[in-house]
Design an enzyme around this catalytic site. Structure first.
Site, PDB file in Angstrom:
ATOM      1  N   HIS A  74     -32.062 -33.390  59.280  1.00 48.34           N
ATOM      2  CA  HIS A  74     -32.417 -33.915  57.962  1.00 48.34           C
ATOM      3  C   HIS A  74     -33.079 -32.870  57.073  1.00 48.34           C
ATOM      4  O   HIS A  74     -33.801 -32.005  57.556  1.00 48.34           O
ATOM      5  CB  HIS A  74     -33.426 -35.073  58.103  1.00 48.34           C
ATOM      6  N   HIS A  76     -36.081 -32.519  54.547  1.00 49.22           N
ATOM      7  CA  HIS A  76     -37.351 -33.218  54.329  1.00 49.22           C
ATOM      8  C   HIS A  76     -37.966 -32.815  52.992  1.00 49.22           C
ATOM      9  O   HIS A  76     -37.580 -31.804  52.398  1.00 49.22           O
ATOM     10  CB  HIS A  76     -38.309 -32.927  55.495  1.00 49.22           C
ATOM     11  N   HIS A  92     -38.254 -37.767  54.971  1.00 43.65           N
ATOM     12  CA  HIS A  92     -36.906 -37.376  54.546  1.00 43.65           C
ATOM     13  C   HIS A  92     -36.853 -37.233  53.031  1.00 43.65           C
ATOM     14  O   HIS A  92     -37.471 -38.003  52.295  1.00 43.65           O
ATOM     15  CB  HIS A  92     -35.878 -38.428  54.957  1.00 43.65           C
ATOM     16  N   HIS A 100     -32.567 -45.327  54.741  1.00 45.05           N
ATOM     17  CA  HIS A 100     -32.030 -44.358  55.698  1.00 45.05           C
ATOM     18  C   HIS A 100     -30.737 -44.918  56.265  1.00 45.05           C
ATOM     19  O   HIS A 100     -30.648 -46.100  56.591  1.00 45.05           O
ATOM     20  CB  HIS A 100     -33.042 -44.123  56.832  1.00 45.05           C
ATOM     21  N   HIS A 110     -30.351 -41.675  52.331  1.00 44.58           N
ATOM     22  CA  HIS A 110     -31.234 -40.646  51.785  1.00 44.58           C
ATOM     23  C   HIS A 110     -30.396 -39.414  51.469  1.00 44.58           C
ATOM     24  O   HIS A 110     -29.471 -39.078  52.236  1.00 44.58           O
ATOM     25  CB  HIS A 110     -32.280 -40.203  52.813  1.00 44.58           C
ATOM     26  N   ASP A 113     -30.297 -37.220  54.506  1.00 47.70           N
ATOM     27  CA  ASP A 113     -29.625 -37.637  55.736  1.00 47.70           C
ATOM     28  C   ASP A 113     -28.346 -36.831  55.901  1.00 47.70           C
ATOM     29  O   ASP A 113     -27.357 -37.054  55.205  1.00 47.70           O
ATOM     30  CB  ASP A 113     -29.277 -39.132  55.694  1.00 47.70           C
ATOM     31  N   HIS A 151     -34.272 -32.630  64.910  1.00 46.50           N
ATOM     32  CA  HIS A 151     -35.072 -33.531  65.741  1.00 46.50           C
ATOM     33  C   HIS A 151     -34.645 -33.448  67.202  1.00 46.50           C
ATOM     34  O   HIS A 151     -33.535 -33.026  67.507  1.00 46.50           O
ATOM     35  CB  HIS A 151     -34.931 -34.970  65.237  1.00 46.50           C
ATOM     36  N   ARG A 168     -39.952 -33.265  65.995  1.00 50.15           N
ATOM     37  CA  ARG A 168     -39.243 -32.206  65.283  1.00 50.15           C
ATOM     38  C   ARG A 168     -39.192 -30.956  66.159  1.00 50.15           C
ATOM     39  O   ARG A 168     -40.226 -30.399  66.503  1.00 50.15           O
ATOM     40  CB  ARG A 168     -39.940 -31.971  63.950  1.00 50.15           C
TER      41      ARG A 168
END
Length: 177
Positions: A74, A76, A92, A100, A110, A113, A151, A168
């Site tokens: 993602h 952020h 995000h 999401h 998002h 995403d 992630h 993360r």
């Protein structure tokens, strides 16, 4: 003595050459993100972002992943990897206030995403896709100077607002070249 031979091209060959040339469109701008491991992890890589007329092409490679697995990936909100665990990048990137969801989902998602990473047997994930949901220019959807996170776990595409992708593993800041 070298001899130059001219070979006639069929219509199909000419068409294939023209299609190949169309994919060589020069990018309007380029940015990169050098992923570095968060504390206690070994994930790293480099991702390239190229603004094209059709959207942003995202390509690169991530290594140090668990073999044959899937990982949330993602953009952020904040371009800050100083915390050691990636949490300083905040949530995000979601300038449009959408829920999401999976990248490309018909109901929206998002802007941050991105498609999940899928590693091979060596723990390496290669990516190459184009998305119209982000940009490298000015404006609300620009990802320049924002965080990029890999992630530890797969994204379930349902849990709000994060996808339940776990801690993360790697962090980067997307910087214009």
């Amino acid at each position: 003595m070298n001899v130059l031979r001219l070979v006639p091209l069929s219509a199909a060959m000419v068409s294939a050459l023209l299609i190949g040339c169309a994919s060589l469109e020069p990018p309007e701008s380029i940015a990169t993100a050098k992923l570095e491991s968060t504390r206690g992890n070994t994930v790293s890589g480099e991702i390239r972002f190229a603004q094209m007329s059709s959207g942003v092409r995202v390509s690169g490679q991530v290594s140090g992943l668990k073999p044959n697995a899937e990982f949330g990936f993602h953009v952020h909100e904040k371009g800050d990897c100083s915390s050691g665990d990636g949490m300083s990048t905040a949530g995000h990137f979601n300038p449009d206030g959408k829920p999401h969801a999976q990248h490309g989902h018909a109901g929206g998602h998002h802007a941050g995403d991105l498609p999940s990473l899928k590693s091979d047997a060596s723990g390496v994930a290669k990516i190459d896709f184009t998305t119209a949901g982000i940009s490298l220019g000015k404006g609300a959807n620009s990802v320049l100077d924002r965080g990029l996170i890999v992630h530890r776990d797969p994204d379930d595409y349902k849990t709000q607002p994060t996808g339940n992708s776990g801690p993360r593993s790697a962090c980067a800041v997307i910087r214009k070249v």
